[in-house]
Design a protein around this motif. Sequence first.
Motif, PDB file in Angstrom:
ATOM      1  N   ARG A 169      -8.546  87.425  94.653  1.00 17.47           N
ATOM      2  CA  ARG A 169      -9.654  86.503  94.856  1.00 17.47           C
ATOM      3  C   ARG A 169     -10.061  85.794  93.572  1.00 17.47           C
ATOM      4  N   GLU A 178      -5.854  81.916 102.604  1.00 16.05           N
ATOM      5  CA  GLU A 178      -6.737  82.207 103.725  1.00 16.05           C
ATOM      6  C   GLU A 178      -6.706  81.088 104.771  1.00 16.05           C
ATOM      7  N   ARG A 194     -13.903  82.058 104.962  1.00 16.30           N
ATOM      8  CA  ARG A 194     -13.718  82.660 103.630  1.00 16.30           C
ATOM      9  C   ARG A 194     -12.981  81.712 102.700  1.00 16.30           C
ATOM     10  N   HIS A 198     -14.609  80.193  99.270  1.00 12.54           N
ATOM     11  CA  HIS A 198     -13.939  80.440  97.993  1.00 12.54           C
ATOM     12  C   HIS A 198     -13.586  79.122  97.311  1.00 12.54           C
TER      13      HIS A 198
END
Length: 230
Positions: A169, A178, A194, A198
Amino acid sequence: MRKTLIVAEMVARDLLRRRGALTLLALVPLAFYLARHDDKVGQSIRFATLGLSWTVSTLALFAGTAAKGAEPRLRIGGYRPGQLYAGRLVALLGIGLALGAAYWAVIVVDQDLQRPGALAVLIAVSVVVAAPMGLLIGAVVPRDLEGALLLITLLGLQFLMDPAKSAARLLPLWSNREIGTYTVDRTDAGYLQRGLLHAALCTLLLVGVTAALTSVRLRRRRHVRFSSAA
């Protein structure tokens, strides 16, 4: 706004003049895509978007390092650091999104995708994160060679590291994995959410740090004052 657009036009013209390098970079996502096209279709899409990110970030690196010589003169001419940085970013986003649109059309025609809209989001996110990432690297390294090596290292880690690990991450292109999973494997919307979160956080961080470095590097200094002889 007018000065920002002027800078964007100058940067775009400078990049488009390098036709040979620009053509080779534009073919990188295609090479990544074809490398896994026959055996693993899903991975071919992920590889193509990572190749697009590398292309855009490399262009941003070249634009950032090339601008270091001209920016002080533009600063004296009345341009603010924010206008100079925003102009470069706008030009890179424009070129990157245009290239991404071409690859979106190629993939949609070539493959039977159930979520072509998600693919468009994936490509847009790849460009939006890659442009400020390349500009940040260009701001902290002295020459193109060091920046290119750093980009290769980041891309290699992106390919090799398990995206399920927490350390993954920390990579700026983790959102690519993702959103790519949501696009190709048709998983639940949690992957998309997500990835977008991010990407937004990474983009804000990259833009903020680079803008701050640009402001510090181009800050105005007090004029030298000469004392009169007694």
